[in-house]
Design a protein around this motif. Structure first.
Motif, PDB file in Angstrom:
ATOM      1  N   ARG A   1       0.815  -1.224   0.000  1.00  0.00           N
ATOM      2  CA  ARG A   1       0.000   0.000   0.000  1.00  0.00           C
ATOM      3  C   ARG A   1       0.844   1.268   0.000  1.00  0.00           C
ATOM      4  O   ARG A   1       1.875   1.313   0.657  1.00  0.00           O
ATOM      5  CB  ARG A   1      -0.880   0.020   1.256  1.00  0.00           C
ATOM      6  CG  ARG A   1      -2.016  -0.967   1.245  1.00  0.00           C
ATOM      7  CD  ARG A   1      -2.627  -1.089   2.632  1.00  0.00           C
ATOM      8  NE  ARG A   1      -1.809  -1.908   3.508  1.00  0.00           N
ATOM      9  CZ  ARG A   1      -1.806  -1.809   4.828  1.00  0.00           C
ATOM     10  NH1 ARG A   1      -2.550  -0.912   5.440  1.00  0.00           N
ATOM     11  NH2 ARG A   1      -1.056  -2.613   5.548  1.00  0.00           N
TER      12      ARG A   1
ATOM     13  N   ASN B   1      -7.522  10.183  -3.923  1.00  0.00           N
ATOM     14  CA  ASN B   1      -8.426   9.111  -4.353  1.00  0.00           C
ATOM     15  C   ASN B   1      -8.273   8.894  -5.853  1.00  0.00           C
ATOM     16  O   ASN B   1      -8.115   7.764  -6.326  1.00  0.00           O
ATOM     17  CB  ASN B   1      -9.861   9.512  -3.998  1.00  0.00           C
ATOM     18  CG  ASN B   1     -10.871   8.422  -4.276  1.00  0.00           C
ATOM     19  OD1 ASN B   1     -10.673   7.266  -3.890  1.00  0.00           O
ATOM     20  ND2 ASN B   1     -11.953   8.761  -4.964  1.00  0.00           N
TER      21      ASN B   1
ATOM     22  N   GLY C   1      -5.199   7.097  -7.047  1.00  0.00           N
ATOM     23  CA  GLY C   1      -5.110   5.671  -6.733  1.00  0.00           C
ATOM     24  C   GLY C   1      -4.445   5.368  -5.405  1.00  0.00           C
ATOM     25  O   GLY C   1      -3.914   4.271  -5.203  1.00  0.00           O
ATOM     26  N   ALA C   2      -4.471   6.330  -4.474  1.00  0.00           N
ATOM     27  CA  ALA C   2      -3.929   6.054  -3.138  1.00  0.00           C
ATOM     28  C   ALA C   2      -4.677   4.871  -2.536  1.00  0.00           C
ATOM     29  O   ALA C   2      -5.880   4.714  -2.750  1.00  0.00           O
ATOM     30  CB  ALA C   2      -4.087   7.285  -2.245  1.00  0.00           C
TER      31      ALA C   2
ATOM     32  N   GLU D   1      -4.852   4.092   0.792  1.00  0.00           N
ATOM     33  CA  GLU D   1      -5.496   4.526   2.032  1.00  0.00           C
ATOM     34  C   GLU D   1      -5.151   5.994   2.197  1.00  0.00           C
ATOM     35  O   GLU D   1      -4.229   6.493   1.556  1.00  0.00           O
ATOM     36  CB  GLU D   1      -4.927   3.767   3.254  1.00  0.00           C
ATOM     37  CG  GLU D   1      -5.283   2.314   3.309  1.00  0.00           C
ATOM     38  CD  GLU D   1      -4.743   1.632   4.569  1.00  0.00           C
ATOM     39  OE1 GLU D   1      -4.420   2.324   5.552  1.00  0.00           O
ATOM     40  OE2 GLU D   1      -4.653   0.399   4.550  1.00  0.00           O
TER      41      GLU D   1
ATOM     42  N   MET E   1     -12.774   5.084   0.570  1.00  0.00           N
ATOM     43  CA  MET E   1     -11.517   4.358   0.725  1.00  0.00           C
ATOM     44  C   MET E   1     -11.123   4.378   2.201  1.00  0.00           C
ATOM     45  O   MET E   1     -11.662   5.157   2.976  1.00  0.00           O
ATOM     46  CB  MET E   1     -10.434   5.021  -0.129  1.00  0.00           C
ATOM     47  CG  MET E   1     -10.163   6.469   0.256  1.00  0.00           C
ATOM     48  SD  MET E   1      -9.031   7.288  -0.896  1.00  0.00           S
ATOM     49  CE  MET E   1      -7.526   6.371  -0.576  1.00  0.00           C
TER      50      MET E   1
ATOM     51  N   ARG F   1      -1.260  -2.023  -6.614  1.00  0.00           N
ATOM     52  CA  ARG F   1      -2.545  -1.936  -7.302  1.00  0.00           C
ATOM     53  C   ARG F   1      -2.457  -0.759  -8.269  1.00  0.00           C
ATOM     54  O   ARG F   1      -2.322   0.381  -7.854  1.00  0.00           O
ATOM     55  CB  ARG F   1      -3.651  -1.711  -6.273  1.00  0.00           C
ATOM     56  CG  ARG F   1      -5.040  -1.574  -6.849  1.00  0.00           C
ATOM     57  CD  ARG F   1      -6.030  -1.383  -5.732  1.00  0.00           C
ATOM     58  NE  ARG F   1      -5.818  -0.126  -5.051  1.00  0.00           N
ATOM     59  CZ  ARG F   1      -6.701   0.894  -5.033  1.00  0.00           C
ATOM     60  NH1 ARG F   1      -7.853   0.774  -5.644  1.00  0.00           N
ATOM     61  NH2 ARG F   1      -6.436   1.998  -4.391  1.00  0.00           N
TER      62      ARG F   1
ATOM     63  N   GLY G   1      -5.477  -4.837   3.321  1.00  0.00           N
ATOM     64  CA  GLY G   1      -5.106  -4.106   2.116  1.00  0.00           C
ATOM     65  C   GLY G   1      -5.880  -4.575   0.897  1.00  0.00           C
ATOM     66  O   GLY G   1      -6.925  -5.225   1.030  1.00  0.00           O
ATOM     67  N   TRP G   2      -5.332  -4.232  -0.263  1.00  0.00           N
ATOM     68  CA  TRP G   2      -6.031  -4.496  -1.521  1.00  0.00           C
ATOM     69  C   TRP G   2      -5.568  -5.815  -2.124  1.00  0.00           C
ATOM     70  O   TRP G   2      -4.375  -6.056  -2.266  1.00  0.00           O
ATOM     71  CB  TRP G   2      -5.758  -3.361  -2.507  1.00  0.00           C
ATOM     72  CG  TRP G   2      -6.294  -2.050  -2.050  1.00  0.00           C
ATOM     73  CD1 TRP G   2      -5.718  -1.184  -1.169  1.00  0.00           C
ATOM     74  CD2 TRP G   2      -7.547  -1.447  -2.441  1.00  0.00           C
ATOM     75  NE1 TRP G   2      -6.525  -0.078  -0.985  1.00  0.00           N
ATOM     76  CE2 TRP G   2      -7.644  -0.209  -1.752  1.00  0.00           C
ATOM     77  CE3 TRP G   2      -8.582  -1.825  -3.315  1.00  0.00           C
ATOM     78  CZ2 TRP G   2      -8.735   0.647  -1.905  1.00  0.00           C
ATOM     79  CZ3 TRP G   2      -9.657  -0.977  -3.462  1.00  0.00           C
ATOM     80  CH2 TRP G   2      -9.737   0.238  -2.764  1.00  0.00           C
TER      81      TRP G   2
ATOM     82  N   HIS H   1      -9.496  -5.573  -7.757  1.00  0.00           N
ATOM     83  CA  HIS H   1      -9.016  -5.288  -6.399  1.00  0.00           C
ATOM     84  C   HIS H   1     -10.121  -4.785  -5.466  1.00  0.00           C
ATOM     85  O   HIS H   1     -10.873  -3.884  -5.823  1.00  0.00           O
ATOM     86  CB  HIS H   1      -7.937  -4.203  -6.438  1.00  0.00           C
ATOM     87  CG  HIS H   1      -6.626  -4.689  -6.938  1.00  0.00           C
ATOM     88  ND1 HIS H   1      -6.176  -4.450  -8.214  1.00  0.00           N
ATOM     89  CD2 HIS H   1      -5.672  -5.421  -6.335  1.00  0.00           C
ATOM     90  CE1 HIS H   1      -4.988  -5.000  -8.366  1.00  0.00           C
ATOM     91  NE2 HIS H   1      -4.653  -5.598  -7.252  1.00  0.00           N
TER      92      HIS H   1
ATOM     93  N   TYR I   1     -10.760  -3.955  -0.994  1.00  0.00           N
ATOM     94  CA  TYR I   1     -10.048  -3.722   0.263  1.00  0.00           C
ATOM     95  C   TYR I   1     -10.491  -4.718   1.331  1.00  0.00           C
ATOM     96  O   TYR I   1     -11.674  -4.796   1.674  1.00  0.00           O
ATOM     97  CB  TYR I   1     -10.276  -2.290   0.758  1.00  0.00           C
ATOM     98  CG  TYR I   1      -9.430  -1.945   1.955  1.00  0.00           C
ATOM     99  CD1 TYR I   1      -8.088  -1.601   1.798  1.00  0.00           C
ATOM    100  CD2 TYR I   1      -9.950  -1.994   3.238  1.00  0.00           C
ATOM    101  CE1 TYR I   1      -7.295  -1.310   2.892  1.00  0.00           C
ATOM    102  CE2 TYR I   1      -9.153  -1.693   4.341  1.00  0.00           C
ATOM    103  CZ  TYR I   1      -7.822  -1.357   4.155  1.00  0.00           C
ATOM    104  OH  TYR I   1      -7.034  -1.071   5.239  1.00  0.00           O
TER     105      TYR I   1
ATOM    106  N   GLU J   1     -17.692  -0.784   0.502  1.00  0.00           N
ATOM    107  CA  GLU J   1     -17.870   0.641   0.832  1.00  0.00           C
ATOM    108  C   GLU J   1     -16.537   1.361   1.003  1.00  0.00           C
ATOM    109  O   GLU J   1     -16.502   2.578   1.146  1.00  0.00           O
ATOM    110  CB  GLU J   1     -18.749   0.784   2.080  1.00  0.00           C
ATOM    111  CG  GLU J   1     -18.070   0.526   3.417  1.00  0.00           C
ATOM    112  CD  GLU J   1     -17.900  -0.950   3.770  1.00  0.00           C
ATOM    113  OE1 GLU J   1     -18.047  -1.821   2.887  1.00  0.00           O
ATOM    114  OE2 GLU J   1     -17.581  -1.240   4.952  1.00  0.00           O
ATOM    115  N   LYS J   2     -15.440   0.586   1.002  1.00  0.00           N
ATOM    116  CA  LYS J   2     -14.104   1.187   1.127  1.00  0.00           C
ATOM    117  C   LYS J   2     -13.234   0.853  -0.072  1.00  0.00           C
ATOM    118  O   LYS J   2     -12.018   1.022  -0.026  1.00  0.00           O
ATOM    119  CB  LYS J   2     -13.427   0.675   2.407  1.00  0.00           C
ATOM    120  CG  LYS J   2     -14.051   1.217   3.674  1.00  0.00           C
ATOM    121  CD  LYS J   2     -13.757   2.703   3.844  1.00  0.00           C
ATOM    122  CE  LYS J   2     -14.528   3.301   5.004  1.00  0.00           C
ATOM    123  NZ  LYS J   2     -14.263   4.756   5.117  1.00  0.00           N
ATOM    124  N   SER J   3     -13.840   0.330  -1.122  1.00  0.00           N
ATOM    125  CA  SER J   3     -13.057  -0.152  -2.264  1.00  0.00           C
ATOM    126  C   SER J   3     -13.174   0.752  -3.483  1.00  0.00           C
ATOM    127  O   SER J   3     -13.159   0.288  -4.632  1.00  0.00           O
ATOM    128  CB  SER J   3     -13.446  -1.593  -2.606  1.00  0.00           C
ATOM    129  OG  SER J   3     -13.130  -2.460  -1.545  1.00  0.00           O
ATOM    130  N   GLN J   4     -13.290   2.035  -3.237  1.00  0.00           N
ATOM    131  CA  GLN J   4     -13.303   3.036  -4.300  1.00  0.00           C
ATOM    132  C   GLN J   4     -14.277   2.629  -5.415  1.00  0.00           C
ATOM    133  O   GLN J   4     -15.367   2.151  -5.139  1.00  0.00           O
ATOM    134  CB  GLN J   4     -11.871   3.291  -4.800  1.00  0.00           C
ATOM    135  CG  GLN J   4     -11.018   3.973  -3.715  1.00  0.00           C
ATOM    136  CD  GLN J   4      -9.552   4.080  -4.078  1.00  0.00           C
ATOM    137  OE1 GLN J   4      -9.016   3.267  -4.808  1.00  0.00           O
ATOM    138  NE2 GLN J   4      -8.881   5.077  -3.523  1.00  0.00           N
TER     139      GLN J   4
END
Lengths: 254, 228
Positions: free
Chosen positions: A5, A40, A43-44, A46, A75, A253, B135-136, B166, B168, B210-213
């Motif tokens: 990450r 965002n 592509g960050a 977190e 995210m 990613r 993580g992803w 991908h 999260y 909800e956290k996976s963009q």
């Protein structure tokens, strides 16, 4: 395969981002939501917000920051800075934070970490460790508090092991002797901690170029890398950082 | 056309704001005639058109809290098992679908999808990988997956192919399905294990949409249009 990450960190003072990304298309560089949207889009993996608000009255402004950001970007978000009560953690999580990072309060009272992990779950408790070479010159590294000014005599590796046992789900390790130097992570420190604990370790402090991020993973064995200024000042985008890491053979990613 | 209700069950398992906002965002972006309700009341389950069960923390605490909510289990069984309302479990909300959970003891789950929830550490060689799995990571279609043309969510998963998409993750326990046909998506971390489980109108995801963009919002949109 799990990806390494990249985590941009933003400093927040009184609800406003300081030292944010200075891009022409951002009308308000102090707006946390605008900054979060930039990262965002880049592509960050977190986001990390560090609340540096000095006054007690200003503390609640971080909750509004978290709420507004969580409304706009979907995210993972970690929030740190002056967290010392379970109520404070709950408020941050309820506002939309996924993880909180605990620093001085853990040094002051290690049981706070255990309590927080039991009540809120290990997955949302990050213990932040600021470490540098021991003051007495002996081998190894020591935990410092108060922005690196106060030595504690606590060994960094032993402390990390203890915090993981107490329920920390992740360690955010800052190389205090490197912070702000742009000379790269303290790699022996990073590797010693990352190899000693079973939880993920985020390397932080001292990143000046993209090779430093690569080194933090390949030589420091970090699961994630955190950086502020190289992204803030637009020297590199998160995307560029990921491309450099991929070229170096690190799974990211993209 | 009437407005449909998507219910996110609030049973004290932590922050639901992110999940609610993600569903609201999808509804707004896609112009769906739906509204999000966050509630812990059994009567809202009875009225809901779609049901989302989130979950954070330990399996035992979550199932105990769910059972402690008056009429909740009965209302869920009636809505999901009898009236076949589309159901999505997220993270521990997915794990609760299992027969039992072995996190800090032996806890009975909903038993809607046969299987048990066990420690990730038991499935990967000691000391090789960090726990939690945080993580992803890519979700892909298991090679022996059963095709369900009606399942719009699965069609998305299939479109990712062997490369995967991908999402999260953050968890230390995993869902071991008794019947491999219930594994709709898999993830690789030391070994391949279920990332999406489901059957009929029931689906559960180990990761956090909800956290996976954008990938997460896409999956939520698929779920909102799913008509099993």
């Amino acid at each position: 395969m799990l990806k390494t990450r990249i985590i941009p960190c933003l400093d927040v003072d009184g609800g406003r981002v300081v030292k944010g990304v200075n891009f022409l298309d951002i009308i308000d560089a102090g707006d946390p939501v605008a900054q979060a949207k930039v990262y965002n889009a880049q592509g960050a993996d977190e986001l990390c917000f560090l609340d540096i608000t000095a006054t007690h009255q200003g503390r609640d402004t971080i909750l509004d920051v978290v709420r507004h950001v969580a409304d706009e970007v979907f995210m993972p978000m970690t929030v740190g800075g002056g967290i010392s009560t379970i109520a404070h953690i709950r408020n941050l999580l309820n506002a939309g934070a996924d993880k909180v990072s605990i620093n001085s309060a853990a040094v002051k009272n290690p049981d706070f970490v255990r309590d927080a992990a039991e009540k809120c779950g290990s997955q949302c408790i990050v213990v932040a460790i600021d470490a540098k070479a021991k003051e007495d010159g002996s081998a190894g590294w020591e935990i410092f508090t108060h922005g690196g000014r106060k030595g504690t005599g606590i060994d960094a590796v032993e402390w990390a092991i203890k915090m993981a046992e107490y329920g920390a789900g992740e360690i955010l390790l800052t190389s205090m002797d490197r912070d702000g130097t742009k000379a790269g992570f303290n790699l022996p420190l990073t590797r010693a901690v990352a190899d000693a604990v079973s939880v993920p370790v985020i390397a932080s402090g001292g990143v000046g170029n993209l090779q430093h991020l690569v080194d933090g993973v390949k030589e420091g064995h970090a699961s994630a890398v955190l950086a502020a200024s190289i992204f803030h000042f637009g020297e590199y985008t998160v995307q560029e950082a990921k491309e450099a890491m991929r070229e170096a053979g690190i799974a990211v990613r993209l | 056309m009437t407005t449909h209700t998507t219910l996110i069950i609030d049973y004290g398992s932590g922050n639901l704001r992110s999940a609610a906002r993600a569903f609201e965002r999808v509804i707004a972006d896609e112009g769906l005639r739906a509204e999000v309700v966050v509630s812990n009341r059994a009567e809202d389950v009875a009225k809901a058109d779609r049901i989302v069960l989130p979950g954070q923390g330990a399996f035992g605490d979550c199932i105990d809290n769910l059972r402690a909510t008056p009429g909740m289990i009965e209302a869920l069984e009636e809505a999901v098992l009898e009236r076949a309302r589309p159901f999505l479990g997220i993270c521990v909300g997915m794990q609760l679908l299992a027969t039992r959970g072995l996190e800090h003891g032996n806890h009975e789950g909903l038993d809607w999808i046969p299987g048990q929830v066990t420690a990730l550490a038991d499935h990967i060689p000691a000391g090789t990988l960090k726990i939690p799995h945080m993580g992803w990571n890519e979700v892909f279609v298991p090679p022996d997956a059963v095709k369900d043309e009606q399942n719009i969510v699965l069609r998305s998963v299939e479109s990712w192919g062997t490369q995967g998409e991908h999402f999260y993750f953050v968890h230390s326990f995993m869902f071991e399905c008794k019947d491999k046909r219930h594994i709709l998506g898999a993830v690789d971390y030391g070994s391949a294990f279920p990332a999406i489980v489901g059957r009929d109108n029931i689906m559960g995801v180990q990761f956090h949409p909800e956290k996976s963009q954008s990938a997460g919002l896409k999956l939520i949109g698929d779920f909102m249009r799913w008509d099993p």
